[in-house]
Design an enzyme around this catalytic site. Sequence first.
Site, mmCIF file in Angstrom:
data_model
loop_
_atom_site.group_PDB
_atom_site.id
_atom_site.type_symbol
_atom_site.label_atom_id
_atom_site.label_comp_id
_atom_site.label_asym_id
_atom_site.label_seq_id
_atom_site.Cartn_x
_atom_site.Cartn_y
_atom_site.Cartn_z
ATOM 1 N N GLY A 125 3.267 -6.468 3.652
ATOM 2 C CA GLY A 125 4.154 -5.338 3.384
ATOM 3 C C GLY A 125 3.359 -4.173 2.823
ATOM 4 O O GLY A 125 2.187 -3.986 3.155
ATOM 5 N N GLU A 126 4.007 -3.371 2.014
ATOM 6 C CA GLU A 126 3.418 -2.192 1.358
ATOM 7 C C GLU A 126 3.155 -1.030 2.308
ATOM 8 O O GLU A 126 2.942 0.085 1.886
ATOM 9 C CB GLU A 126 2.087 -2.533 0.655
ATOM 10 C CG GLU A 126 2.174 -3.592 -0.400
ATOM 11 C CD GLU A 126 0.820 -3.889 -1.048
ATOM 12 O OE1 GLU A 126 -0.176 -3.193 -0.720
ATOM 13 O OE2 GLU A 126 0.751 -4.817 -1.880
ATOM 14 N N GLY A 127 3.122 -1.286 3.620
ATOM 15 C CA GLY A 127 2.698 -0.292 4.593
ATOM 16 C C GLY A 127 1.337 -0.609 5.178
ATOM 17 O O GLY A 127 0.784 0.183 5.941
#
Length: 359
Positions: A326-328
């Site tokens: 996640g997080e980008g």
Amino acid sequence: MLETTIAAIRPLDEAAMAAARELHGRLTKPAGSLGLLEDLSVRLAGLAGACPPPIPEPAAVAIFAGDHGVHAQGVSPWPQEVTAQMIGNFLAGGAVVNAFARQAGASVTVVDVGVATPLPVGEVPASADPSAPRLVSASVRPGTRDLTVTAALTRDEALAAVRTGIRIADELVDAGAGILLTGDMGIGNTTPAAALIAAFTGADPLDSTGRGTGIDDPTYARKVALVRAALARHAPDPADPLGVLAAVGGLEHAALAGLILGAAARRTPVLLDGVIAVSAALAAAAFAPDAVAAMVAGHRSAEPGATVALRHLGLDPLIDLGLRLGEGTGALLALPVVTGAVRVLHDVATFDSAGVAEK
């Protein structure tokens, strides 16, 4: 705001797409030799209404953070406080997303849309240091309610989060961003993502639910059962995307849906990260089907629900590395691929201009 944003979302420009296909046919390469990159560049021309489309830069990552009442059901081995602690790490530049953003030259904006634990830092204005990660305080409420007991959000709360995402999209595009990247942070957020994917696609929860941050078999079985129970309790209607977000979504999911809609309304591509992003993309597509034209699937998350959602959206992921952070992070790794697809239309010579014989 939501209604006007949806009204601004239009289909792809067919003339620009035809021009991009014609240009590809004259470039010094065999027709179709760049595979999906050619299709992507044509679609981005249609989004921009120009051939060639603008180079998608600079890039801006928007990380929406929120907590989840369903965490109390033991769906994650990580304590809820980690959401706030990771925000501190993002702002200090010490997370994986920061490392990848530095490599890509992308800005990082962290948006507190519903973190339950007090943050270790205050709001950081964009003017403090343009190259440093910034924090936007836009909390709707301190985490969602437990979706297995009651609706996670009221409709008004879900709408407020969607509007936040639209506002952030507008701010980033107004500041010059040529492409937006989705990011997320929220311990337990793969559970509402699984519920959203099942609600919008009709998939069985066993197919939409993954192991998140790495849960064991008994916890996974409980997680699937919780998603199944929540869907049975709320019977969310996929034709009512705001109602689905309110019933089983998270604040970051709703805000990401808004970001995607905002990007589509501004004819700006939005590069999707993993399962949280694609679950939000399903909601955005339910609000405005033409919003899919602005979406680029950065990667195929290891979470099985991501593949279910991408198939439903008709999107092919650019890379497949087994990521589930996640997080980008996955979107950032895919960014050079998107840039390269457009760069071809700008920089590659035609057969005529290069004096190269065609077959």
